[in-house]
Each structure stands twice: as structure tokens, then as C-alpha cells.
Design an enzyme around this catalytic site. Structure first.
Site, PDB file in Angstrom:
ATOM      1  N   CYS A  77       0.831  -1.205   0.000  1.00 34.88           N
ATOM      2  CA  CYS A  77       0.000   0.000   0.000  1.00 34.88           C
ATOM      3  C   CYS A  77       0.868   1.260   0.000  1.00 34.88           C
ATOM      4  O   CYS A  77       1.613   1.496  -0.943  1.00 34.88           O
ATOM      5  CB  CYS A  77      -1.002  -0.039   1.155  1.00 34.88           C
ATOM      6  SG  CYS A  77      -2.316   1.197   0.979  1.00 34.88           S
ATOM      7  N   HIS A 175      -3.855  -4.800  -0.077  1.00 37.10           N
ATOM      8  CA  HIS A 175      -3.390  -5.366   1.191  1.00 37.10           C
ATOM      9  C   HIS A 175      -3.485  -6.891   1.136  1.00 37.10           C
ATOM     10  O   HIS A 175      -4.568  -7.434   1.298  1.00 37.10           O
ATOM     11  CB  HIS A 175      -4.266  -4.854   2.345  1.00 37.10           C
ATOM     12  CG  HIS A 175      -4.016  -3.432   2.691  1.00 37.10           C
ATOM     13  ND1 HIS A 175      -3.043  -3.051   3.578  1.00 37.10           N
ATOM     14  CD2 HIS A 175      -4.601  -2.297   2.249  1.00 37.10           C
ATOM     15  CE1 HIS A 175      -3.035  -1.727   3.679  1.00 37.10           C
ATOM     16  NE2 HIS A 175      -3.964  -1.252   2.882  1.00 37.10           N
ATOM     17  N   GLU A 177      -2.573  -8.940   3.333  1.00 38.92           N
ATOM     18  CA  GLU A 177      -2.953  -9.439   4.666  1.00 38.92           C
ATOM     19  C   GLU A 177      -4.459  -9.333   4.910  1.00 38.92           C
ATOM     20  O   GLU A 177      -4.967  -9.896   5.878  1.00 38.92           O
ATOM     21  CB  GLU A 177      -2.149  -8.713   5.756  1.00 38.92           C
ATOM     22  CG  GLU A 177      -2.602  -7.316   6.110  1.00 38.92           C
ATOM     23  CD  GLU A 177      -2.197  -6.208   5.139  1.00 38.92           C
ATOM     24  OE1 GLU A 177      -2.464  -5.034   5.474  1.00 38.92           O
ATOM     25  OE2 GLU A 177      -1.640  -6.492   4.055  1.00 38.92           O
TER      26      GLU A 177
END
Length: 193
Positions: A77, A175, A177
Site C-alpha cells: 500500500c 493489502h 494481509e
């Protein structure tokens, strides 16, 4: 394997650490130059505003270290955006790893872009076992236009870079994650590079 998540005060680092743990690895959070230099893999996260994040990076001397790293480095990001030449956010000069300037979405689309989006035109080992059109999760108001270092694309009003790669440097606007099984596979691929 020694995995270091750069801790420079701009990031959602706990969720990245937990995602790595779910893959069976341990990561340490650090802003120590020697620790980062000696890592096998380095993750450069970022959430927040570009100019203040760059200021924090400079205060810890990491702005001069990151571009010199030889091991695989993964910018996420804002981390990816700071690895570019510059960003319009706060008129910030970046680290100059990726030869592209980050710009703000036009007023024709709602910003920030928040939510799930498909990735296309994927290339690079970072996307091993990932299919065209898989969904990834994004939250951002600025983007890297398509360039020669683009390794995945996505679309929001225009088509732009969802991921970049140059040599040992990788970056995703999304992202991993927070991108479910797809993001987990991408993190796994990075750790296995």
C-alpha cells in the site's frame, strides 16, 4: 528464515505479522538498520499519509537503506507508493525504486477506493498459483499509473498498477494481509522467493 517488517511508525503491522504467523513463519518488527540489512525477507508496510510517513522514514535513516537492500523487499500500500519516484500526496519525493509517479484519483470516482477489486494481466513469481480475475482488497486515494514495472493491473475509473516489481523489489497497492486466501498465497509466494 529471518523476516523483518520495517517498523517506522506508519503501518498496520500487526495484521501483517499475524498473516505471516498463519503461514507458519515468524516475523520481527524492527527499525534497526543492521537487523533489516541481515534479514532474508523485508516487508515495508504503510498506512496513513505519505509526507508524514516519509518524514518518519528519514528520521530513522531508513530512506537511504531501503533502496540499497539486496534481499526480496515487499512494499504494501503506502509502502509501495513510497518506493516510487514521488507521490502527489503531500508533494512527497519517494525512494525512486519504481520509476513512476503516484497520482490522485480524479474527481470522477469516489475516493478513497475501498473494497474488493479484480487483478488482471498478472506476471511475476509473486502471483504463482493465482488466477486472472481474483479479488484483492484495497483502501487508497492515490495510485501508480501503468508503467514498465507493472506486474498486475486493476481498474477503478481507469486501469492502474495493482502491483509493481523491479529486480528484488515488489510492491502491491492492495493489502495481501486483508485479501483472504489470495492474499495469503501472495504472501506465501513472497516468502518462498
Amino acid at each position: 528464515m529471518k523476516i523483518v517488517i520495517i517498523n517506522y511508525g506508519a503501518g498496520n503491522i500487526q495484521s501483517i505479522k499475524f498473516a505471516i504467523q498463519r503461514l507458519g513463519y515468524e516475523a520481527i518488527l524492527s527499525n534497526d538498520v543492521d537487523e533489516i540489512k541481515n534479514a532474508d525477507k523485508v516487508i515495508f508496510p504503510g498506512v496513513g499519509e505519505a509526507s508524514s510517513a516519509m518524514k518518519k522514514l528519514k528520521e530513522s535513516g531508513l530512506d537511504s537503506l531501503v533502496p540499497l537492500l539486496k534481499q526480496p523487499v515487499f512494499g504494501i500500500c503506502l509502502g509501495m507508493q513510497l518506493m516510487c519516484n514521488s507521490t502527489e500526496e503531500g508533494n512527497t519525493i519517494g525512494l525512486g525504486i519504481f520509476n513512476v509517479d503516484v497520482v490522485r484519483f480524479s474527481n470522477k470516482v469516489k475516493v478513497p477506493q475501498i473494497g474488493w477489486n479484480q487483478i488482471t494481466n498478472i506476471k511475476s513469481d509473486l502471483f504463482k498459483d493465482i488466477s486472472e480475475g481474483e479479488y484483492i482488497y484495497l483502501v487508497h486515494s492515490f495510485y501508480a499509473p501503468l508503467c514498465k514495472e507493472t506486474i498486475a493491473e486493476t481498474e477503478y475509473g481507469i486501469t492502474y498498477s495493482a502491483a509493481l516489481q523491479k529486480n528484488n523489489f515488489y510492491g502491491t497497492q492492495f493489502h495481501p494481509e486483508k485479501s483472504s486466501e489470495v492474499g495469503e498465497q501472495i504472501l506465501k509466494n513472497f516468502l518462498e522467493l
